[in-house]
Motif scaffolding. Structure first.
Motif, PDB file in Angstrom:
ATOM      1  N   ASP A 183       2.578  97.991  20.960  1.00 25.29           N
ATOM      2  CA  ASP A 183       2.138  96.669  21.153  1.00 25.29           C
ATOM      3  C   ASP A 183       1.697  96.149  19.758  1.00 25.29           C
ATOM      4  N   PHE A 184       2.442  95.090  19.206  1.00 33.57           N
ATOM      5  CA  PHE A 184       2.221  94.572  17.710  1.00 33.57           C
ATOM      6  C   PHE A 184       1.150  93.465  18.088  1.00 33.57           C
ATOM      7  N   VAL A 185       0.285  93.456  17.434  1.00 34.23           N
ATOM      8  CA  VAL A 185      -0.898  92.384  17.379  1.00 34.23           C
ATOM      9  C   VAL A 185      -1.047  91.692  16.277  1.00 34.23           C
ATOM     10  N   VAL A 186      -1.064  90.328  16.195  1.00 33.55           N
ATOM     11  CA  VAL A 186      -1.406  89.597  15.151  1.00 33.55           C
ATOM     12  C   VAL A 186      -2.019  88.481  15.308  1.00 33.55           C
ATOM     13  N   HIS A 187      -2.534  87.720  14.325  1.00 31.38           N
ATOM     14  CA  HIS A 187      -2.960  86.253  14.564  1.00 31.38           C
ATOM     15  C   HIS A 187      -1.770  85.407  14.957  1.00 31.38           C
ATOM     16  N   GLU A 188      -1.686  84.354  15.611  1.00 29.90           N
ATOM     17  CA  GLU A 188      -0.597  83.448  15.994  1.00 29.90           C
ATOM     18  C   GLU A 188       0.014  82.802  14.703  1.00 29.90           C
ATOM     19  N   ASN A 189      -0.697  82.564  13.921  1.00 29.67           N
ATOM     20  CA  ASN A 189       0.137  82.306  12.448  1.00 29.67           C
ATOM     21  C   ASN A 189       0.861  83.179  11.974  1.00 29.67           C
ATOM     22  N   ALA A 190       0.436  84.299  11.799  1.00 30.77           N
ATOM     23  CA  ALA A 190       1.134  85.509  11.238  1.00 30.77           C
ATOM     24  C   ALA A 190       2.258  85.752  11.837  1.00 30.77           C
ATOM     25  N   ARG A 191       2.304  85.553  13.422  1.00 34.60           N
ATOM     26  CA  ARG A 191       3.609  85.983  14.073  1.00 34.60           C
ATOM     27  C   ARG A 191       4.487  84.724  13.558  1.00 34.60           C
ATOM     28  N   ALA A 192       4.234  83.303  13.668  1.00 39.23           N
ATOM     29  CA  ALA A 192       4.927  82.436  13.151  1.00 39.23           C
ATOM     30  C   ALA A 192       5.902  82.777  11.733  1.00 39.23           C
ATOM     31  N   GLN A 193       4.833  83.203  10.740  1.00 41.78           N
ATOM     32  CA  GLN A 193       5.289  83.437   9.595  1.00 41.78           C
ATOM     33  C   GLN A 193       6.396  84.529   9.609  1.00 41.78           C
ATOM     34  N   MET A 194       6.203  85.707  10.421  1.00 41.88           N
ATOM     35  CA  MET A 194       7.177  86.839  10.688  1.00 41.88           C
ATOM     36  C   MET A 194       8.458  86.179  11.084  1.00 41.88           C
ATOM     37  N   ALA A 195       8.382  84.964  12.085  1.00 39.56           N
ATOM     38  CA  ALA A 195       9.792  84.418  12.565  1.00 39.56           C
ATOM     39  C   ALA A 195      10.366  83.395  11.761  1.00 39.56           C
ATOM     40  N   GLY A 197     -10.085  81.415   9.425  1.00 44.46           N
ATOM     41  CA  GLY A 197      -9.569  80.039   8.661  1.00 44.46           C
ATOM     42  C   GLY A 197      -8.553  80.484   7.670  1.00 44.46           C
ATOM     43  N   ARG A 198      -8.129  79.463   6.912  1.00 43.72           N
ATOM     44  CA  ARG A 198      -6.799  79.857   5.823  1.00 43.72           C
ATOM     45  C   ARG A 198      -7.711  80.469   4.773  1.00 43.72           C
ATOM     46  N   GLY A 199      -6.971  81.349   3.784  1.00 43.25           N
ATOM     47  CA  GLY A 199      -7.538  81.980   2.726  1.00 43.25           C
ATOM     48  C   GLY A 199      -6.237  82.551   2.221  1.00 43.25           C
ATOM     49  N   HIS A 200      -5.869  83.888   2.372  1.00 45.36           N
ATOM     50  CA  HIS A 200      -4.799  84.598   1.622  1.00 45.36           C
ATOM     51  C   HIS A 200      -3.487  84.061   2.200  1.00 45.36           C
ATOM     52  N   THR A 201      -3.431  83.888   3.217  1.00 45.89           N
ATOM     53  CA  THR A 201      -2.321  83.306   4.273  1.00 45.89           C
ATOM     54  C   THR A 201      -3.057  82.411   5.298  1.00 45.89           C
ATOM     55  N   ASP A 202      -2.411  81.893   6.210  1.00 43.81           N
ATOM     56  CA  ASP A 202      -3.034  81.195   7.021  1.00 43.81           C
ATOM     57  C   ASP A 202      -3.082  82.010   8.408  1.00 43.81           C
ATOM     58  N   GLY A 203      -3.056  83.097   8.314  1.00 40.64           N
ATOM     59  CA  GLY A 203      -3.179  83.835   9.552  1.00 40.64           C
ATOM     60  C   GLY A 203      -3.639  85.314   9.230  1.00 40.64           C
ATOM     61  N   ASP A 204      -4.627  85.344   8.595  1.00 39.61           N
ATOM     62  CA  ASP A 204      -5.470  86.654   8.164  1.00 39.61           C
ATOM     63  C   ASP A 204      -6.335  87.020   9.343  1.00 39.61           C
ATOM     64  N   THR A 205      -6.297  88.426   9.757  1.00 40.37           N
ATOM     65  CA  THR A 205      -7.221  88.954  10.756  1.00 40.37           C
ATOM     66  C   THR A 205      -8.222  89.975  10.124  1.00 40.37           C
ATOM     67  N   PHE A 206      -9.327  89.850  10.288  1.00 44.20           N
ATOM     68  CA  PHE A 206     -10.362  90.854  10.281  1.00 44.20           C
ATOM     69  C   PHE A 206     -10.651  91.625  11.588  1.00 44.20           C
ATOM     70  N   VAL A 207     -10.319  92.999  11.196  1.00 43.07           N
ATOM     71  CA  VAL A 207     -10.187  93.943  12.225  1.00 43.07           C
ATOM     72  C   VAL A 207     -11.624  94.889  12.371  1.00 43.07           C
ATOM     73  N   VAL A 208     -12.332  94.724  13.620  1.00 39.49           N
ATOM     74  CA  VAL A 208     -13.697  95.458  13.378  1.00 39.49           C
ATOM     75  C   VAL A 208     -13.758  96.392  14.364  1.00 39.49           C
ATOM     76  N   PHE A 209     -14.020  97.763  14.073  1.00 40.70           N
ATOM     77  CA  PHE A 209     -14.059  98.821  14.684  1.00 40.70           C
ATOM     78  C   PHE A 209     -15.371  99.096  15.062  1.00 40.70           C
ATOM     79  N   ARG A 210     -15.836  98.459  16.428  1.00 32.25           N
ATOM     80  CA  ARG A 210     -16.919  98.162  16.734  1.00 32.25           C
ATOM     81  C   ARG A 210     -18.035  99.465  16.761  1.00 32.25           C
ATOM     82  N   GLY A 211     -17.517 100.394  17.484  1.00 31.38           N
ATOM     83  CA  GLY A 211     -18.115 101.665  17.758  1.00 31.38           C
ATOM     84  C   GLY A 211     -18.594 102.341  16.231  1.00 31.38           C
ATOM     85  N   VAL A 212     -17.842 102.138  15.245  1.00 26.42           N
ATOM     86  CA  VAL A 212     -18.268 102.907  14.023  1.00 26.42           C
ATOM     87  C   VAL A 212     -18.549 102.126  12.997  1.00 26.42           C
ATOM     88  N   ARG A 213     -18.951 100.764  13.417  1.00 23.84           N
ATOM     89  CA  ARG A 213     -19.359  99.725  12.246  1.00 23.84           C
ATOM     90  C   ARG A 213     -18.640  99.691  11.131  1.00 23.84           C
TER      91      ARG A 213
END
Length: 323
Positions: free
Chosen positions: A133-145, A190-206
């Motif tokens: 299961d590949f997971v990305v922000h919707e804008n990143a998916r559009a960039q990949m396509a 929001g926009r930054g490095h690209t328009d589809g940047d994701t911050f990934v938080v591993f909640r249990g290990v902070r």
């Protein structure tokens, strides 16, 4: 860099045109150099180094801090149902990543999250089973396509038969995967490095994987051409992340070879926003980009952040243009 100065608040038209031409030539040169560097990085082979970040969480970085090497840092998270990866480096490193996973657990890779679309963070996607299961922000998916990809957008990898690797799971603002100690929260601020940047938080290990919104202690590369990133919005996106992400102590950066702290990430926001503010003030005062770069002084509280002249010129140039 010193390409001359123009005194006084009123610039002759010829001077403006000359400095504009020189500035645009500099950006073109930077683009050419970037393309050459990325092509070289794609061909390089480097050793990888595994870091124990927290319980069931690891960072796979390049053993050498020089250059792009194998690409961005990969997070390996062992859950009760399988292994989650964040970013898959440059194409050709999929088997290296799988070998590292096999040394940790016999559970299969079930989920791959890409922090954004660039080739050095999603290049290995096609080397994994297409059942992942590949997971990305919707804008990143559009960039990949996208139809055209150079210099850094990784869309060539997903054409033809490899279109099956285009992510099917996308989100707009926030998404939670799994639950309990396995919970992973994805954020787009929001926009930054690209328009589809994701911050990934591993909640249990902070812990958070920031991708290239915090690549290392220095100025970011901003893909404002192909990736629709924004130098002017990068700072506000960092501020939103600082305010919007809670319960995190540890940071897996996009490229640095060591794990960082949350306070390092907070400092990166202050460091970058200080530059944006000063660049905007210089622009309003009628200075040129070159004037600003020559006069910029890094605040002492950010003395451990690198300010590379070419990167500062690029960021300031986009800020001056309001991009």
């Amino acid at each position: 860099m010193d390409i001359g100065t123009i005194d006084g608040p009123f610039y002759p038209l010829e001077g403006i045109l000359m400095k504009r031409s020189l500035y645009m030539a500099t950006l073109v040169l930077v683009g050419i150099v970037l393309t050459v560097v990325t092509d070289h990085a794609r061909q390089q082979r480097v050793d990888l180094e595994l870091h124990d970040v927290a319980e069931n969480l690891y960072m796979l970085s390049n053993a050498s801090p020089e250059g792009m090497g194998g690409g961005g840092n990969t997070a390996i998270f062992v859950t009760s149902s399988g292994v989650v990866l964040v970013d898959t480096k440059i194409n050709g490193y999929g088997q290296d990543i799988l070998a590292e996973v096999a040394g940790i657990t016999d559970r299969p890779v079930t989920t791959i999250i890409n922090t954004h679309n660039h080739y050095d963070h999603s290049g290995g996607n096609v080397e994994f089973p297409d059942t992942v299961d590949f997971v990305v922000h919707e804008n990143a998916r559009a960039q990949m396509a996208r139809a055209s990809c150079e210099p850094v957008t990784n869309c060539d990898a997903f054409k033809g038969e490899n279109a099956k690797y285009l992510p099917e799971t996308t989100y707009a603002d926030q998404l939670t995967l799994f639950s309990g100690s396995d919970q992973i929260d994805l954020y787009h601020f929001g926009r930054g490095h690209t328009d589809g940047d994701t911050f990934v938080v591993f909640r249990g290990v902070r812990t958070v994987h920031t991708g290239d919104m915090f690549a290392r202690k220095g100025l970011p590369f901003i893909d404002a051409v192909n990736g629709n990133g924004s130098a002017t919005e990068f700072g506000s996106t960092l501020q939103k992340a600082v305010a919007g992400i809670s319960g995190v102590d540890t940071v897996i950066p996009g490229h640095a070879t060591a794990v960082h702290t949350w306070s390092d990430f907070v400092d990166s926001s202050g460091f970058y926003n200080d530059i944006v503010t000063k660049a905007q003030q210089a622009n309003a005062a009628g200075q040129s980009v070159e004037d600003f770069v020559r006069s910029y002084q890094r605040p002492s509280e950010y003395s451990d952040f690198e300010v590379e002249e070419g990167r500062l010129t690029s960021v300031a140039g986009y800020v001056f243009e309001g991009r």
